[in-house]
Design an enzyme around this catalytic site. Structure first.
Site, short mmCIF file in Angstrom:
data_model
loop_
_atom_site.label_atom_id
_atom_site.label_comp_id
_atom_site.label_asym_id
_atom_site.label_seq_id
_atom_site.Cartn_x
_atom_site.Cartn_y
_atom_site.Cartn_z
N HIS A 170 0.83 -1.22 0.00
CA HIS A 170 0.00 0.00 0.00
C HIS A 170 0.87 1.27 0.00
CE1 HIS A 170 -3.32 -2.72 1.34
NE2 HIS A 170 -2.33 -3.27 2.03
N SER A 291 13.82 22.33 -15.24
CA SER A 291 12.54 23.00 -15.41
C SER A 291 12.79 24.36 -16.03
CB SER A 291 11.86 23.16 -14.05
OG SER A 291 11.02 24.30 -14.05
N LYS A 297 15.03 22.48 -10.02
CA LYS A 297 14.40 21.20 -10.35
C LYS A 297 15.30 20.27 -11.16
CE LYS A 297 10.26 20.37 -10.56
NZ LYS A 297 9.23 19.64 -9.87
N GLU A 304 9.10 9.05 -16.35
CA GLU A 304 7.70 9.42 -16.54
C GLU A 304 7.21 9.02 -17.93
OE1 GLU A 304 6.90 13.58 -14.87
OE2 GLU A 304 9.07 13.37 -14.74
#
Ligand code: ARG
Length: 474
Positions: A170, A291, A297, A304
């Protein structure tokens, strides 16, 4: 389109291309646009030419065509393959597909003899053969790159056979595990993927060539010979099924879909592990992006995108299933739509496998935050319960309750389990002794998980060497 191509598609009688001899008018512009597949099926050219060679050799051997003509055809096919490989071949939508392009050019090069190649053959068995050959190569290539990924997983797993990290259920801390064990879980998934690919290859590897349009032929061909020449295990048994079947592509895409799902799970872990909140791994700068607005970043875009590309791969198997659903025997032009999703799925999965392989090979593992996190969230509570079972002979359910009460004390005092005063534990279960402290450390916890397939470093090392052997054998 260059002049050469315009000439060839201009409707002259020497071209076998347009197949409109019985029509009195030129095709409507939209007819040509909806009908042409050459923009994508040119990817089949090498397989189309290989199948034509096998067919031509068989026609010669069976004395169906004169040897002279046959040799001219074979030479012409070599030249065409060369022209296409060099990018010197002119493609035109007027010639619909790769099969007609090769044949039209062949007639241009060798004259009338070129017209003999299509004896006892239809584009229906031709495309079924080409596409099988293409998918077969894609199966083999995918197995190879998956194997390379598995080798990287083995390498990193060995390096981290004893590196402690939290194991999750979980996405909540569950029990400490080793990173090596975690990575080996993915090894097993990819092992099943490779096995599914081999399995689909077995059913794929029958030759449709010689099925003709659908009913076979009256010409005395030798289907065993062409099947052999193309590395098939034999000819397919039913000529109608041979031209109507695309199961091999569906099975292949189904295998790729599941593999893509596995890749996406690993990619998701890379995303999670590389957050500053987790800090378990650091991706090299070469495998991250910045970024445009936030200078601090460092984003895991490759991971992704692996996650994201699953959509189109799973989409491809859906596209083919829906394409084939309800089609009457045998070939229908709908089936031309089988190629683009298949090509796209193969391109996507190879990119995903390459990206995941690079990220796993090159990520820096931050062992300290991993080990620290492994001790959080009362991750050794099960070890405490197991101790109560082993040392005090408590039934597991009762041990579970006792442990839960001790966890509650720890939680209210904001303490780690091993820091709960012994006296407090004894209020819950008087027979608990200080020996319990031995099992409450994460190190001790992983060392103790020695059951078959468990996470103890010894078991993980054993699993790695067994896996290495399996990989070498398949
Ligand atoms: N371009 C076609 C395809 O990809 C080849 C087969 C065409 N056969 C036919 N009877 N029109 O499916």
């Amino acid at each position: 389109m260059n002049d050469d191509a315009t000439d060839r598609s201009g409707g002259q009688q020497t071209s076998p291309g347009l197949l409109r001899d019985r029509f009195s008018s030129e095709p409507h512009a939209v007819m040509e646009r909806i009908n042409a597949s050459i923009d994508f099926d040119r990817r089949l050219y090498a397989h189309d030419i290989a199948a034509s060679r096998a067919h031509c050799n068989m026609l010669i051997a069976q004395e169906i065509i004169p040897e002279d003509d046959g040799h001219k055809i074979l030479k012409g096919l070599d030249q065409i393959e060369d022209e296409i490989a060099r990018g010197e071949f002119a493609f035109t939508p007027a010639l619909e597909d790769i099969h007609m392009h090769v044949e039209a050019r062949l007639t241009e090069i060798v004259g009338e003899a070129g017209g003999r190649l299509h004896t006892a053959r239809s584009r229906n068995d031709q495309v079924a053969t080409d596409f099988r050959l293409w998918v077969r190569d894609a199966v083999d290539d995918t197995r190879d790159v998956l194997k390379a990924l598995q080798e990287v997983l083995l390498m990193r797993a060995e390096e981290h056979a004893a590196t402690v990290m939290p194991g999750f259920t979980h996405l909540q801390s569950a029990q400490p595990v080793t990173l090596g064990h975690h990575l080996m879980a993915y090894f097993e998934m990819f092992e099943r993927d490779r096995s599914r690919l081999s399995d689909c290859r077995k059913r794929l590897n029958l030759s449709p060539l010689g099925a003709g349009a659908l009913a076979g032929t009256s010409i005395p061909i030798d289907r065993n010979a062409t099947a052999d020449a193309l590395g098939f295990d034999g000819p397919s048994r039913n000529s109608m099924d041979a031209v109507a079947d695309r199961d091999f592509a569906v099975e292949f895409l189904a295998s790729l879909s599941l593999c893509a799902v596995h890749l996406s799970r690993l990619a998701e872990e890379i995303v999670i592990w590389s957050t500053s909140q987790f800090g378990f791994i650091t991706l090299p700068d070469t495998l991250a992006t910045g970024s445009s607005m936030m200078p601090q970043k460092k984003n895991p875009d490759a991971a992704e995108l692996v996650r994201g590309k699953v959509g189109r791969i799973v989409g491809a198997v859906n596209a083919l299933l829906i394409l084939m659903k309800g089609l009457p025997m045998t070939y229908s032009k709908d089936m031309q739509e089988d190629k683009e999703p298949t090509f796209d799925a193969v391109d996507s999965i190879s990119l995903c496998i390459a990206a995941v392989t690079a990220m796993i090979a090159e990520m820096t593992v931050n062992t300290e935050p991993m080990e620290e996190a492994a001790g959080q969230g009362y991750a050794t509570a099960t070890d405490l319960a197991d101790w109560l079972v082993k040392e005090l002979a408590l039934p597991f359910r009762q041990a579970h309750q006792v442990t839960a009460q001790i966890v509650r004390i720890a939680e209210s005092g904001n303490l780690a389990l091993e820091d709960v005063p012994l006296g407090d534990m004894q209020k819950i279960e008087p027979r608990i002794t200080s020996a319990v402290l031995d099992v409450l450390s994460v190190r001790q916890s992983i060392e103790s998980r020695t059951s078959l397939g468990g996470t103890s470093p010894a078991r993980v090392r054993e699993a790695i060497s067994e896996a290495r052997q399996r990989l070498a054998e398949s």
